[in-house]
Design a protein around this motif. Sequence first.
Motif, short mmCIF file in Angstrom:
data_model
loop_
_atom_site.label_atom_id
_atom_site.label_comp_id
_atom_site.label_asym_id
_atom_site.label_seq_id
_atom_site.Cartn_x
_atom_site.Cartn_y
_atom_site.Cartn_z
N GLY A 119 0.81 -1.22 0.00
CA GLY A 119 0.00 0.00 0.00
C GLY A 119 0.84 1.26 0.00
N GLY A 120 0.22 2.35 0.41
CA GLY A 120 0.88 3.65 0.36
C GLY A 120 2.07 3.78 1.27
N LEU A 121 2.18 2.96 2.31
CA LEU A 121 3.27 3.10 3.27
C LEU A 121 4.55 2.41 2.83
CD1 LEU A 121 4.06 4.22 6.06
CD2 LEU A 121 3.33 2.04 7.05
N GLN A 122 4.42 1.27 2.12
CA GLN A 122 5.61 0.46 1.85
C GLN A 122 5.85 0.15 0.38
OE1 GLN A 122 8.09 -0.90 3.82
NE2 GLN A 122 7.36 0.34 5.51
N HIS A 123 4.88 0.40 -0.52
CA HIS A 123 5.06 -0.13 -1.87
C HIS A 123 6.18 0.59 -2.63
CE1 HIS A 123 2.82 3.24 -3.74
NE2 HIS A 123 3.28 2.80 -4.90
N HIS A 124 6.52 1.81 -2.26
CA HIS A 124 7.66 2.46 -2.91
C HIS A 124 8.98 1.80 -2.51
CE1 HIS A 124 5.50 6.58 -3.70
NE2 HIS A 124 5.03 5.59 -4.42
N LEU A 125 9.03 1.16 -1.38
CA LEU A 125 10.24 0.46 -0.95
C LEU A 125 10.26 -0.97 -1.44
CD1 LEU A 125 12.84 0.40 0.79
CD2 LEU A 125 11.41 -0.35 2.70
N ARG A 126 9.14 -1.67 -1.32
CA ARG A 126 9.10 -3.09 -1.66
C ARG A 126 9.00 -3.32 -3.16
NH1 ARG A 126 4.51 -5.51 2.06
NH2 ARG A 126 4.73 -7.14 0.46
N ASP A 127 8.47 -2.37 -3.92
CA ASP A 127 8.41 -2.49 -5.37
C ASP A 127 9.71 -1.93 -5.96
OD1 ASP A 127 7.80 -2.55 -8.04
OD2 ASP A 127 6.47 -0.80 -7.96
N PHE A 128 10.50 -2.78 -6.59
CA PHE A 128 11.80 -2.36 -7.11
C PHE A 128 11.68 -1.33 -8.22
CE2 PHE A 128 14.10 -6.56 -5.84
CZ PHE A 128 13.99 -6.18 -4.51
N SER A 129 10.55 -1.24 -8.90
CA SER A 129 10.38 -0.25 -9.96
C SER A 129 10.38 1.17 -9.43
CB SER A 129 9.09 -0.50 -10.73
OG SER A 129 9.11 -1.76 -11.38
N HIS A 130 10.19 1.35 -8.13
CA HIS A 130 10.20 2.68 -7.53
C HIS A 130 11.55 3.02 -6.92
CE1 HIS A 130 5.79 2.41 -7.87
NE2 HIS A 130 5.83 3.73 -7.81
N HIS A 131 12.57 2.25 -7.24
CA HIS A 131 13.91 2.52 -6.72
C HIS A 131 14.70 3.34 -7.74
CE1 HIS A 131 14.03 -1.15 -3.78
NE2 HIS A 131 13.00 -0.34 -3.59
N PRO A 132 15.31 4.45 -7.33
CA PRO A 132 16.16 5.24 -8.24
C PRO A 132 17.55 4.61 -8.36
CG PRO A 132 16.06 6.31 -6.12
CD PRO A 132 15.16 5.10 -6.02
N SER A 133 17.59 3.43 -8.95
CA SER A 133 18.83 2.67 -9.04
C SER A 133 18.84 1.88 -10.34
CB SER A 133 18.94 1.71 -7.84
OG SER A 133 17.92 0.72 -7.91
N PRO A 134 19.98 1.32 -10.72
CA PRO A 134 20.00 0.48 -11.93
C PRO A 134 19.02 -0.68 -11.87
CG PRO A 134 22.23 1.03 -11.28
CD PRO A 134 21.33 1.52 -10.17
N VAL A 135 18.84 -1.28 -10.68
CA VAL A 135 17.86 -2.36 -10.55
C VAL A 135 16.45 -1.83 -10.79
CG1 VAL A 135 16.86 -4.01 -8.91
CG2 VAL A 135 19.34 -3.65 -8.97
N GLY A 136 16.16 -0.63 -10.32
CA GLY A 136 14.84 -0.04 -10.56
C GLY A 136 14.57 0.16 -12.04
N LEU A 137 15.57 0.63 -12.78
CA LEU A 137 15.41 0.83 -14.22
C LEU A 137 15.22 -0.50 -14.94
CD1 LEU A 137 15.47 2.57 -16.77
CD2 LEU A 137 17.97 2.45 -16.70
N VAL A 138 16.00 -1.51 -14.58
CA VAL A 138 15.90 -2.81 -15.23
C VAL A 138 14.55 -3.45 -14.97
CG1 VAL A 138 16.82 -5.16 -15.24
CG2 VAL A 138 18.38 -3.21 -15.28
N THR A 139 14.09 -3.42 -13.72
CA THR A 139 12.79 -4.03 -13.42
C THR A 139 11.64 -3.27 -14.07
OG1 THR A 139 12.74 -2.77 -11.34
CG2 THR A 139 13.56 -5.04 -11.25
N SER A 140 11.78 -1.96 -14.25
CA SER A 140 10.74 -1.19 -14.93
C SER A 140 10.64 -1.62 -16.40
CB SER A 140 11.05 0.30 -14.84
OG SER A 140 10.14 1.06 -15.60
N ILE A 141 11.78 -1.82 -17.05
CA ILE A 141 11.76 -2.29 -18.44
C ILE A 141 11.25 -3.72 -18.53
CG2 ILE A 141 13.22 -2.75 -20.45
CD1 ILE A 141 15.05 -0.48 -19.53
N LEU A 142 11.67 -4.57 -17.59
CA LEU A 142 11.20 -5.96 -17.59
C LEU A 142 9.68 -6.03 -17.42
CD1 LEU A 142 13.88 -7.89 -15.49
CD2 LEU A 142 13.39 -8.12 -17.93
N SER A 143 9.12 -5.14 -16.62
CA SER A 143 7.67 -5.14 -16.42
C SER A 143 6.93 -4.90 -17.72
CB SER A 143 7.28 -4.08 -15.39
OG SER A 143 7.83 -4.36 -14.12
N GLN A 144 7.52 -4.07 -18.59
CA GLN A 144 6.89 -3.80 -19.87
C GLN A 144 6.91 -5.02 -20.79
OE1 GLN A 144 5.35 -0.92 -21.05
NE2 GLN A 144 5.48 -0.24 -18.91
N PHE A 145 7.95 -5.83 -20.73
CA PHE A 145 8.08 -6.98 -21.63
C PHE A 145 7.51 -8.27 -21.04
CE2 PHE A 145 11.24 -4.08 -23.35
CZ PHE A 145 11.07 -4.23 -24.72
#
Length: 363
Positions: A119-145
């Motif tokens: 939810g609103g308290l933890q999903h920015h931490l537990r969802d890797f797509s919300h991380h400003p890091s290389p892993v965040g970018l990779v998981t965001s692209i993977l989610s699209q494919f």
Amino acid sequence: VRFSFEAAPALPPATSEASPRASTGPLDIEFEKDVDVADRQDCVAAAAIGASMGALNVLWQKRFDVSEAHAWGKAKVEGFVVQVARAEGFGKGDLKDAIRFLERKYPLAADGLAPEFGGGLQHHLRDFSHHPSPVGLVTSILSQFTGRGYGTLTDGSFVALDLPEGVLVGRDFPEKVLFGTINWGLHLVSDMAGSSGALGEGTGIPGPVLSAMKELSSLPPFRDAKVHRGEQEIALSQWISKLFNGTAFRDKDGNPIRLDLRTEVGIADQALSQAKSVIANECLVRGYYFLTRLARELKRVDARSLGDLALVDGSRVVPSGTKAIRRMLTISSSVFSRTWASHARGPERGQPAARRRSPARCC
């Protein structure tokens, strides 16, 4: 160093061990003439540079305080969000309107899994797509494919969940890459200062350091790691969650301290405030070494014109890789740290400051 197994001759009556002349006993030590050693003048200069830069550091550095770091980072992030929103076509309005504008213009597919990721308290931490890091970018692209979101469960274990229907997923390759990169980056900007419904004091997004810690904690070698909190022992992933939501630490007034991107930006500013004096200390010591060795070389080759500079041995001048420069840097850094630490501690209880301050000594 030469060793000999012959018996050492007895010392003459007029000779003592304190004599400056070396004896010709079984151990004979001789320094080669090209060995560069730090003399007394070098040590004094290094100590003086360290003391002066340590004093300047007292004036330049910012006092380390997490609460102040969060407040400073919050102001900077809020200004950055408004600036980016206006560059993207946002008109008049306040910060809340700017966040809402970016959220609507650049949605993120993984937002559809917000309830599954806390939810609103933890999903920015537990969802890797919300991380400003290389892993965040990779998981965001993977989610699209792949049509899946990547993050952690409550216990910190890694999980991949199917995206719900209706989220923004590209129809072809260019669109998927566009949504996974551009939309990802600008959507994170909208989340930096909190959501439009919880302006300023929303959860925001984790900074690069906390993002890396959360990503590493989901790997098998760290999944069972524990953190000692007084007499209690909690899982590493749980402790990271407490850092993010502000339940791990509190300030002197009892207010929670959230270790999010805003706090990390403020801490980085406080840490970098010492970089100026540290860099200056290093440059001055190496500069002094270069100038003194250059003067010695010019005297050695008896330089009388610019053409004689070709006779200078560069290895004797470059301020790196010699014992002398290492010793000078050690002395300078030690005096620098002592000067700063003396000011940071302040006078000891019941002892005047003047008595505690003693001149720096070296050699």
